[in-house]
Design a protein around this motif. Structure first.
Motif, PDB file in Angstrom:
ATOM      1  N   ASP A  16       3.007   4.606  -2.760  1.00 15.45           N
ATOM      2  CA  ASP A  16       2.644   5.904  -3.126  1.00 15.45           C
ATOM      3  C   ASP A  16       1.602   6.019  -4.210  1.00 15.45           C
ATOM      4  O   ASP A  16       0.594   4.912  -4.913  1.00 15.45           O
ATOM      5  N   ASP A  17       1.204   7.252  -4.608  1.00 16.29           N
ATOM      6  CA  ASP A  17      -0.113   7.061  -5.314  1.00 16.29           C
ATOM      7  C   ASP A  17      -0.354   6.302  -5.853  1.00 16.29           C
ATOM      8  O   ASP A  17      -1.317   6.367  -6.856  1.00 16.29           O
ATOM      9  N   ASN A  18       0.892   6.691  -7.274  1.00 14.94           N
ATOM     10  CA  ASN A  18       0.914   5.984  -8.775  1.00 14.94           C
ATOM     11  C   ASN A  18       0.812   4.680  -8.687  1.00 14.94           C
ATOM     12  O   ASN A  18      -0.152   3.818  -9.357  1.00 14.94           O
ATOM     13  N   ALA A  19       1.777   3.365  -7.143  1.00 11.60           N
ATOM     14  CA  ALA A  19       1.781   2.347  -6.969  1.00 11.60           C
ATOM     15  C   ALA A  19      -0.005   1.507  -6.745  1.00 11.60           C
ATOM     16  O   ALA A  19      -0.363   0.692  -7.092  1.00 11.60           O
ATOM     17  N   SER A  20      -0.411   2.938  -5.973  1.00 11.56           N
ATOM     18  CA  SER A  20      -1.631   2.619  -5.309  1.00 11.56           C
ATOM     19  C   SER A  20      -2.478   2.144  -6.378  1.00 11.56           C
ATOM     20  O   SER A  20      -3.286   1.308  -6.090  1.00 11.56           O
ATOM     21  N   LEU A  21      -2.544   3.189  -7.245  1.00 10.55           N
ATOM     22  CA  LEU A  21      -3.822   3.104  -8.265  1.00 10.55           C
ATOM     23  C   LEU A  21      -3.211   2.033  -9.264  1.00 10.55           C
ATOM     24  O   LEU A  21      -4.136   0.778  -9.910  1.00 10.55           O
TER      25      LEU A  21
END
Length: 322
Positions: free
Chosen positions: A126-131
Motif C-alpha cells: 500500500d502507499d504507506n508501506a511503499s513510502l
C-alpha cells in the motif's frame, strides 16, 4: 526504531542483491489447492523479473533534488559493463501490465540510458508501506542530504502521511522530523532547487541561510551569484557561493542603515544653514558656526526652549493631551 519492512539491499550496485522479503503468510486452503496457491505466492514475491522500462511509471514523492546528473551516467556505464547487480522494487499499477516504482529510481534512469529490461522485485504494497520502503532503501544506499530529507518530509506531510509513517520512512524521531521541517519552511523552494542537494551541508548551515532569506531577496542574489559559476559546479559549492553573496548583501544593508542620510538645509538665497543627519539611532542637527556665527549663537541661547516647544507641538498634533 524505524520499521524495516524489507530486507535491505547492499549499498553498491556492484554487490550481490539481498534476497527479497518473504510475503506475509495467508491462511492455507485445504488440500493441494491451498498449498499450490501459497507456493505460487512465495515464488512470485521472491522472484526477480525482467520488465521493460517503459512499463514502469516513476511517480510518487520526490526523495532526490537531482536525478539526471553525472552520477547517473557513471551508473549507466557500470551497468553497461557489468550488468545490473541490484534489482529495483516496483508494485503493480492500477493499469494492466504496468508498474509503479517503489525504489531504484537512479538505477531505472541508468538502465533507460543503457537500453533493455530492468531487473525488478514486484511487491504488492500500500502507499504507506511503499513510502517506508522508498525512504529506508534510499537512506542505506545513498544517504540523502539534509535539504533532500527536509523537502521529502515537507511533501509527505502535505500529502497527508501520518507522523509515524514519515518517521519510519527516514528513520528519524519526531524531534528530528521537526528540525528538518522548521528549516525548510523558511526557505523558498526556488532557492533550494537553484542550489541543489548540497551533500555535507547540515542543519545549522541551512538554518543560517534561512535566516538570511528573511533579510534579503535571496533568490535574486542566488541567481546572480550562480550565473558566474560553471554548470558542473558541485551543489555544496553553489551553497557556499549563495551564502557568501547573501551575507555580503545583508551586511551592506546594515551598513547603509547605519550610515543613514545627511541633508543640507539651505536658506532662500542658497546659503547653507545647517545639516540634518539621520540614522537608525539618532537625529542630529548641526550648525557650523563659521558659516552662520550669529544664527549659531541665537540657537544656542534658545535651543532648550525651542526643543521643548517642538515637543509640545508634536504632542498636541498626535492628540496625546499630555
Amino acid at each position: 526504531m524505524a520499521r524495516n519492512i524489507f530486507n535491505q539491499p547492499p549499498k553498491d550496485d556492484m554487490e550481490t542483491a539481498a534476497p527479497s522479503p518473504a510475503p506475509p503468510k495467508s491462511p492455507k486452503l485445504p488440500g493441494s489447492v491451498g498449498g499450490l496457491r501459497d507456493s505460487l505466492r512465495e515464488i512470485t514475491a521472491n522472484s526477480i523479473r525482467d520488465i521493460d522500462t517503459d512499463r514502469i511509471d516513476v511517480d510518487g514523492l520526490r526523495d532526490r533534488l537531482v536525478l539526471e546528473d553525472s552520477s547517473i551516467d557513471d551508473l549507466a556505464e557500470s551497468i553497461r559493463k557489468h550488468g545490473q547487480q541490484v534489482p529495483i522494487m516496483v508494485r503493480p499499477s492500477d493499469q494492466p501490465d504496468r508498474y509503479r516504482i517503489i525504489y531504484g529510481r537512479r538505477r531505472l534512469a541508468a538502465i533507460r540510458k543503457v537500453g533493455g529490461t530492468v531487473k525488478a522485485i514486484v511487491r504488492t504494497l500500500d502507499d504507506n508501506a511503499s513510502l517506508i520502503a522508498q525512504g529506508q532503501e534510499n537512506n542505506l544506499r545513498l544517504d540523502p542530504s539534509f535539504i533532500e530529507k527536509s523537502m521529502f518530509i515537507k511533501e509527505m506531510q502535505e500529502s497527508g502521511y501520518k507522523p509515524n509513517v514519515i518517521q519510519d520512512a527516514l528513520g528519524l524521531t519526531r524531534q528530528g522530523v521537526s528540525n528538518h521541517r522548521v528549516v525548510v519552511e523558511q526557505l523558498p523552494e526556488e532557492l533550494v532547487l537553484l542550489i541543489g542537494p548540497a551533500h555535507g551541508v547540515g542543519r545549522r548551515q541551512w538554518g543560517d541561510l534561512a535566516a538570511l532569506a528573511q533579510k534579503v531577496q535571496l533568490v535574486d542574489i542566488a541567481k546572480e551569484a550562480l550565473a558566474s559559476l560553471p554548470d558542473d559546479t558541485p551543489s555544496s559549492e553553489r551553497f557556499q557561493a549563495v551564502y557568501i553573496a547573501g551575507t555580503n548583501k545583508a551586511r551592506g544593508a546594515v551598513k547603509q542603515a547605519t550610515r543613514g542620510r545627511k541633508t543640507v538645509v539651505k536658506a532662500e538665497n542658497g546659503r547653507p544653514v545647517a545639516t540634518v543627519a539621520i540614522d537608525g539611532k539618532s537625529i542630529a542637527i548641526k550648525i557650523i558656526r563659521k558659516d552662520n556665527p550669529e544664527f549659531g549663537q541665537w540657537i544656542e541661547q534658545r535651543a532648550e526652549a525651542t526643543l521643548r516647544r517642538l515637543f509640545d507641538q508634536w504632542q498636541d498634533e498626535r492628540g496625546s493631551g499630555s
